[in-house]
Design an enzyme around this catalytic site. Structure first.
Site, PDB file in Angstrom:
ATOM      1  N   TRP A 181       0.841  -0.859  -0.114  1.00 30.97           N
ATOM      2  CA  TRP A 181       0.087   0.139  -0.008  1.00 30.97           C
ATOM      3  C   TRP A 181       0.928   1.196  -0.185  1.00 30.97           C
ATOM      4  O   TRP A 181       1.729   1.579   0.976  1.00 30.97           O
ATOM      5  CB  TRP A 181      -0.873   0.101   1.249  1.00 30.97           C
ATOM      6  CG  TRP A 181      -1.649   1.345   1.380  1.00 30.97           C
ATOM      7  CD1 TRP A 181      -2.540   1.942   0.262  1.00 30.97           C
ATOM      8  CD2 TRP A 181      -1.288   2.352   2.045  1.00 30.97           C
ATOM      9  NE1 TRP A 181      -2.799   3.170   0.601  1.00 30.97           N
ATOM     10  CE2 TRP A 181      -2.222   3.574   1.514  1.00 30.97           C
ATOM     11  CE3 TRP A 181      -0.275   2.643   3.427  1.00 30.97           C
ATOM     12  CZ2 TRP A 181      -2.307   4.765   2.349  1.00 30.97           C
ATOM     13  CZ3 TRP A 181      -0.461   3.885   4.014  1.00 30.97           C
ATOM     14  CH2 TRP A 181      -1.346   4.835   3.412  1.00 30.97           C
ATOM     15  N   GLU A 222      -3.059  -2.828  -2.482  1.00 32.07           N
ATOM     16  CA  GLU A 222      -4.061  -2.267  -2.078  1.00 32.07           C
ATOM     17  C   GLU A 222      -4.449  -1.005  -2.354  1.00 32.07           C
ATOM     18  O   GLU A 222      -3.636  -0.167  -2.642  1.00 32.07           O
ATOM     19  CB  GLU A 222      -3.908  -2.063  -0.419  1.00 32.07           C
ATOM     20  CG  GLU A 222      -4.944  -1.469   0.260  1.00 32.07           C
ATOM     21  CD  GLU A 222      -4.904  -1.362   1.769  1.00 32.07           C
ATOM     22  OE1 GLU A 222      -3.573  -1.483   2.307  1.00 32.07           O
ATOM     23  OE2 GLU A 222      -5.609  -0.832   2.561  1.00 32.07           O
ATOM     24  N   LYS A 224      -6.857   2.574  -2.793  1.00 30.47           N
ATOM     25  CA  LYS A 224      -7.769   3.618  -1.990  1.00 30.47           C
ATOM     26  C   LYS A 224      -8.025   4.974  -2.887  1.00 30.47           C
ATOM     27  O   LYS A 224      -7.590   5.094  -3.902  1.00 30.47           O
ATOM     28  CB  LYS A 224      -6.604   4.165  -1.112  1.00 30.47           C
ATOM     29  CG  LYS A 224      -7.046   4.874  -0.160  1.00 30.47           C
ATOM     30  CD  LYS A 224      -6.027   5.142   1.091  1.00 30.47           C
ATOM     31  CE  LYS A 224      -6.683   6.003   2.254  1.00 30.47           C
ATOM     32  NZ  LYS A 224      -5.543   6.171   3.350  1.00 30.47           N
ATOM     33  N   ASP A 255      -9.823  -2.973   0.938  1.00 25.87           N
ATOM     34  CA  ASP A 255      -9.808  -2.299   2.061  1.00 25.87           C
ATOM     35  C   ASP A 255     -11.164  -1.768   2.277  1.00 25.87           C
ATOM     36  O   ASP A 255     -11.483  -0.808   1.354  1.00 25.87           O
ATOM     37  CB  ASP A 255      -8.622  -1.300   2.708  1.00 25.87           C
ATOM     38  CG  ASP A 255      -8.889  -0.789   3.883  1.00 25.87           C
ATOM     39  OD1 ASP A 255      -9.918  -0.443   4.201  1.00 25.87           O
ATOM     40  OD2 ASP A 255      -7.927  -0.712   4.895  1.00 25.87           O
ATOM     41  N   HIS A 258     -11.751   2.077   1.703  1.00 27.70           N
ATOM     42  CA  HIS A 258     -11.321   2.699   0.810  1.00 27.70           C
ATOM     43  C   HIS A 258     -12.066   2.913  -0.521  1.00 27.70           C
ATOM     44  O   HIS A 258     -11.641   3.167  -1.665  1.00 27.70           O
ATOM     45  CB  HIS A 258     -10.034   2.025   0.350  1.00 27.70           C
ATOM     46  CG  HIS A 258      -8.822   2.168   1.323  1.00 27.70           C
ATOM     47  ND1 HIS A 258      -7.521   1.650   1.138  1.00 27.70           N
ATOM     48  CD2 HIS A 258      -8.785   2.578   2.499  1.00 27.70           C
ATOM     49  CE1 HIS A 258      -6.860   1.631   2.154  1.00 27.70           C
ATOM     50  NE2 HIS A 258      -7.304   2.308   2.966  1.00 27.70           N
ATOM     51  N   HIS A 282      -8.934  -6.000   3.928  1.00 28.71           N
ATOM     52  CA  HIS A 282      -8.565  -5.433   4.862  1.00 28.71           C
ATOM     53  C   HIS A 282      -9.905  -5.046   5.555  1.00 28.71           C
ATOM     54  O   HIS A 282     -10.746  -4.236   5.033  1.00 28.71           O
ATOM     55  CB  HIS A 282      -7.801  -3.969   4.763  1.00 28.71           C
ATOM     56  CG  HIS A 282      -6.503  -4.031   4.771  1.00 28.71           C
ATOM     57  ND1 HIS A 282      -5.419  -3.163   4.782  1.00 28.71           N
ATOM     58  CD2 HIS A 282      -5.458  -5.286   5.018  1.00 28.71           C
ATOM     59  CE1 HIS A 282      -4.004  -3.613   4.792  1.00 28.71           C
ATOM     60  NE2 HIS A 282      -4.123  -4.777   5.058  1.00 28.71           N
ATOM     61  N   ASP A 290     -12.556   7.255   5.859  1.00 30.21           N
ATOM     62  CA  ASP A 290     -11.766   5.983   6.198  1.00 30.21           C
ATOM     63  C   ASP A 290     -11.103   6.084   7.568  1.00 30.21           C
ATOM     64  O   ASP A 290      -9.709   6.316   7.891  1.00 30.21           O
ATOM     65  CB  ASP A 290     -10.564   5.953   5.220  1.00 30.21           C
ATOM     66  CG  ASP A 290      -9.749   4.750   5.406  1.00 30.21           C
ATOM     67  OD1 ASP A 290     -10.138   3.613   5.989  1.00 30.21           O
ATOM     68  OD2 ASP A 290      -8.374   4.752   4.872  1.00 30.21           O
ATOM     69  N   ASP A 292     -11.045   4.134  10.120  1.00 29.46           N
ATOM     70  CA  ASP A 292     -10.168   3.056  10.914  1.00 29.46           C
ATOM     71  C   ASP A 292     -10.957   2.920  12.242  1.00 29.46           C
ATOM     72  O   ASP A 292     -10.191   2.637  13.227  1.00 29.46           O
ATOM     73  CB  ASP A 292      -8.774   3.201  10.788  1.00 29.46           C
ATOM     74  CG  ASP A 292      -8.361   2.853   9.434  1.00 29.46           C
ATOM     75  OD1 ASP A 292      -8.594   1.644   8.774  1.00 29.46           O
ATOM     76  OD2 ASP A 292      -7.637   3.690   8.594  1.00 29.46           O
ATOM     77  N   ASP A 322      -7.721  -4.222   9.561  1.00 31.17           N
ATOM     78  CA  ASP A 322      -7.021  -3.087   9.563  1.00 31.17           C
ATOM     79  C   ASP A 322      -7.505  -1.556  10.177  1.00 31.17           C
ATOM     80  O   ASP A 322      -8.395  -1.258   9.313  1.00 31.17           O
ATOM     81  CB  ASP A 322      -6.513  -2.731   8.222  1.00 31.17           C
ATOM     82  CG  ASP A 322      -5.690  -1.478   7.777  1.00 31.17           C
ATOM     83  OD1 ASP A 322      -5.055  -0.977   8.907  1.00 31.17           O
ATOM     84  OD2 ASP A 322      -5.724  -1.116   6.730  1.00 31.17           O
TER      85      ASP A 322
END
Ligand code: RNT
Ligand code: ZN
Length: 415
Positions: A181, A222, A224, A255, A258, A282, A290, A292, A322
């Site tokens: 990434w 990955e 995004k 992910d 993303h 992820h 995003d 998280d 993640d």
């Protein structure tokens, strides 16, 4: 009859074998990210977290050393039912006293202690080159930089990491996923969207041309949609990542933080399964962006799990967590997220898959909706508790007491 036996009979009546579901889930590996334990800080530099990602919160007790991080990690995985995999980032290299090398010079020996730790826990290791939080991550990025010195540095880092990934796989006897990434992108509108992508492609080509054991090491890429300070353009967009992965026979990584907020990863997986041998995930929880947040047992996590399980694709999906929350107890954050993705997988494994699919095929959409809703109130909690028991971890909220004790005895004593 115990509660489990009663629940088992209820599921049996709809054609679901709860023992089989428990057994499958036990052996399903979930990669647990080391970076939740220290807010993505790592051990190889003192600078801030960069790359357009952010951790908020200042909960006490953050791990400051490899020893602390390992101790915390071990405490967490004892409370998580099922097989874990250790997920490391290159910035977690462990140097001898007085030693330091830059990321392009990293070697397997800088991860010996992690290998010993993984062996002690009996788990495999996944890996990530770290293309952020470093002076060589310039405004125009890493592998896509127009500055040849910068680009070369990061190519060397990628190659070094590929070798470390192979070392992990050989030492643990378990395959290693190595995820690429790169935060590369632009805050404002680019004049040339093509050139950075062309350089990114050339850089990845060069890294992946390094010989590595393709039966043991699985590179993933990955994508995004944007990062903080990288709002207008990201080099490794969804189209870039999917096309690159397909063209180069590596694994795409999605992910679920993303994408644009109304896009759902659960809807993307079937297309990936159709065209790719393996799919990497992820799992995170994006709240408006995003962000998280810690993964919970919510609708989208359940829908993602359903897509994997209903497809019969557990053995060709690399599932990793993640997220990073520094505002709550970091060990609880690990445990909560890992237990939640496992709950989602269990719920999927406890579904009468063939009946549900048949209802769709025969156009019985009313019955499909009815059954999907009824399934939600079956005695799922009793099966979950049995699963925890079988795995030898605390059921219900009992795990939290252990985290609290550890917080009082260990975390609160850290400076
Ligand atoms: C960032 C990506 C990436 C990182 C980790 C630390 O948006 O999701 O996977 O979170 O590599
Ligand atoms: Zn990610």
């Amino acid at each position: 009859m115990t509660r489990y036996e009663e629940a088992k009979a209820i599921y049996q009546a709809i054609g679901v074998d709860t023992d089989a579901a428990i057994e499958t889930l036990k052996h399903t590996e979930i990669a647990l990210h080391c970076w939740q334990g220290d807010d993505v800080t790592g051990f190889d530099q003192d600078g801030p977290l960069t790359g357009g990602i952010q951790v908020t919160g200042n909960y006490p007790g953050k791990a400051r050393t490899p020893e602390e991080l390992m101790q915390d990690y071990e405490t967490a995985i004892k409370l998580i039912p099922g097989t874990t995999k250790l997920n490391l980032h290159a910035c977690y290299a462990i140097f001898e006293e007085g030693e330091w090398v830059d990321r392009n010079r990293l070697e397997p020996k800088h991860f010996e202690k992690w290998v010993a730790f993984a062996k002690k826990l009996g788990v495999g290791i996944d890996f990530n080159p770290t293309f952020f939080s470093h002076a060589m991550q310039k405004a125009d990025g890493t592998l896509s930089s127009a500055d040849e010195t910068v680009r070369r540095f990061w190519i060397e880092h990628g190659i070094a990491c590929l070798k470390i990934a192979e070392y992990f796989a050989k030492e643990t006897g378990k395959p290693t996923v190595i995820n690429f990434w790169m935060p590369d992108g632009m805050k404002d509108i680019p004049a040339d969207r093509y050139a950075p992508r062309a350089r990114m492609k050339a850089s990845l080509d060069e890294i992946l041309a390094t010989p590595y054991d393709k039966t043991l090491v699985f590179p993933t890429l990955e994508s995004k949609v944007f990062g903080i300070g990288l709002e207008s353009y990201t080099v490794v967009s969804a189209e870039f990542a999917l096309t690159y992965a397909k063209a180069n026979n590596i694994t795409p990584l999605v992910d679920n933080g993303h994408y644009h907020p109304t896009e759902l990863v659960s809807d993307k997986l079937s297309s990936l399964y159709l065209f790719s041998d393996r799919v990497a995930l992820h799992v995170t929880r994006p709240v408006r962006w995003d962000s998280d947040h810690v993964v919970i047992f919510d609708d989208e996590t359940r829908e993602i799990a359903k897509e994997i399980v209903f497809r019969g694709a557990l053995d060709r999906t690399f599932i990793a967590l993640d997220y990073f929350d520094g505002s709550i107890n970091r060990i609880a954050a690990w445990v909560l997220g890992a237990r939640s993705i496992r709950k989602a997988l269990l719920a999927a494994l406890l579904s009468p898959v063939e009946r549900l699919k048949a209802l769709q095929e025969t156009g019985n959409t009313t019955e499909l909706l009815m059954l999907s809703e009824e399934l939600k109130t079956l005695p799922f909690g009793d099966i979950w508790n049995e699963y925890c028991k079988v795995c030898g971890v605390p059921t219900g909220e009992a795990w939290y007491q252990e985290v609290k004790t550890y917080e009082n005895e260990v975390l609160m004593k850290r400076g």
